[in-house]
Design an enzyme around this catalytic site. Sequence first.
Site, PDB file in Angstrom:
ATOM      1  N   GLN A 177       0.817  -1.223   0.000  1.00 53.23           N
ATOM      2  CA  GLN A 177       0.000   0.000   0.000  1.00 53.23           C
ATOM      3  C   GLN A 177       0.850   1.272   0.000  1.00 53.23           C
ATOM      4  OE1 GLN A 177      -3.136   0.424  -0.590  1.00 53.23           O
ATOM      5  NE2 GLN A 177      -3.620  -1.747  -0.719  1.00 53.23           N
ATOM      6  N   SER A 178       2.056   1.190  -0.525  1.00 50.76           N
ATOM      7  CA  SER A 178       2.939   2.365  -0.563  1.00 50.76           C
ATOM      8  C   SER A 178       2.325   3.514  -1.356  1.00 50.76           C
ATOM      9  CB  SER A 178       4.277   1.964  -1.200  1.00 50.76           C
ATOM     10  OG  SER A 178       5.008   3.120  -1.582  1.00 50.76           O
TER      11      SER A 178
END
Length: 299
Positions: free
Chosen positions: A51-52
């Site tokens: 989920q960067s």
Amino acid sequence: MSSELELDLWIKRDDLTGFAFGGNKGRKLEFLMADVIAQWAEVVVTCGSAQSNFIRQLGAACSRFGIHCAAAVMGLPYEERRPNVTKELARGGNVTLDEILGIELRVLPDGTWEELYAQADTLAAEFREKGKKVYSIPIGGSSPLGAYAFYVAAQEIKAQSEAFDTIIFASSSGSTHTGLAHAFHGTATRVRGIACDPEPEIADDFAKLSGQLEHLVGHGFTLTPKDFDLDFRFVGDGYGIPSEAGNRAIVKLARTEGVFLDPIYSGKAFSGLLKLAEEGAIGNRVLFWHTGGTPALFV
Ligand SMILES: *Cc1c(COP(=O)(O)O)cnc(C)c1O
């Protein structure tokens, strides 16, 4: 929110920068992409969690310049395995946006941060073997230029407003914190990072980054690990794992101001702000630097 907390609260809306769903990584990319282009890179390689927010905004920036973007990712780069959380984080939110952008994601089983960094190096080496000119960017865009972007951001806020007693924000890979701490060092404004990563050693990395930033700004000092005000009380169960207090903070700010936070960074940071305000520890004029991350609400 100000009247409820009995202080003068301001929010710096980096969630609304307007580029690829916003967030603090857009500021870093302004400088990083200039360097990518100056070096004639054909491929940009980085790494991060699934989920960067950095990978999402980097991919969008690479699209603008016709540069290939590749990233090594882990669902949850954290020592303690959480297969169920990892599975949840592997879809939706930023992952959906990464797929639309066509970012080449090399998805790895969960491991340590060091294993993740090593895989990014391997990925970069593979492109070099194919004859490509590669530009590698550390996790979160926390290179000296990333820190420089937040040093510049500090000049922006100084020009926009009277001084704040405290600036509070989510801190993780360190260039946000390093840029701000460097710029406000020796002033009456206290720069307080709410850690979203549970490892106290990160202050050593921040100090190293401060030394590199110093080469760019030449102020005649380098910050030491002790100069970084990092509060570890709000990490919860670990990096990337939403916390109860963070989720409550998300609901509270949305229902008070109609402003959305995220579960991995800014929600935890705002839960810290609420606690620090209760403790009377942040003075009266307070800036919450909203670092973005809202796509993770859709995981
Ligand atoms: C990356 C990120 C942070 C932390 O910034 P660093 O410069 O990596 O410390 C905080 N909030 C959000 C939403 C982020 O994506």
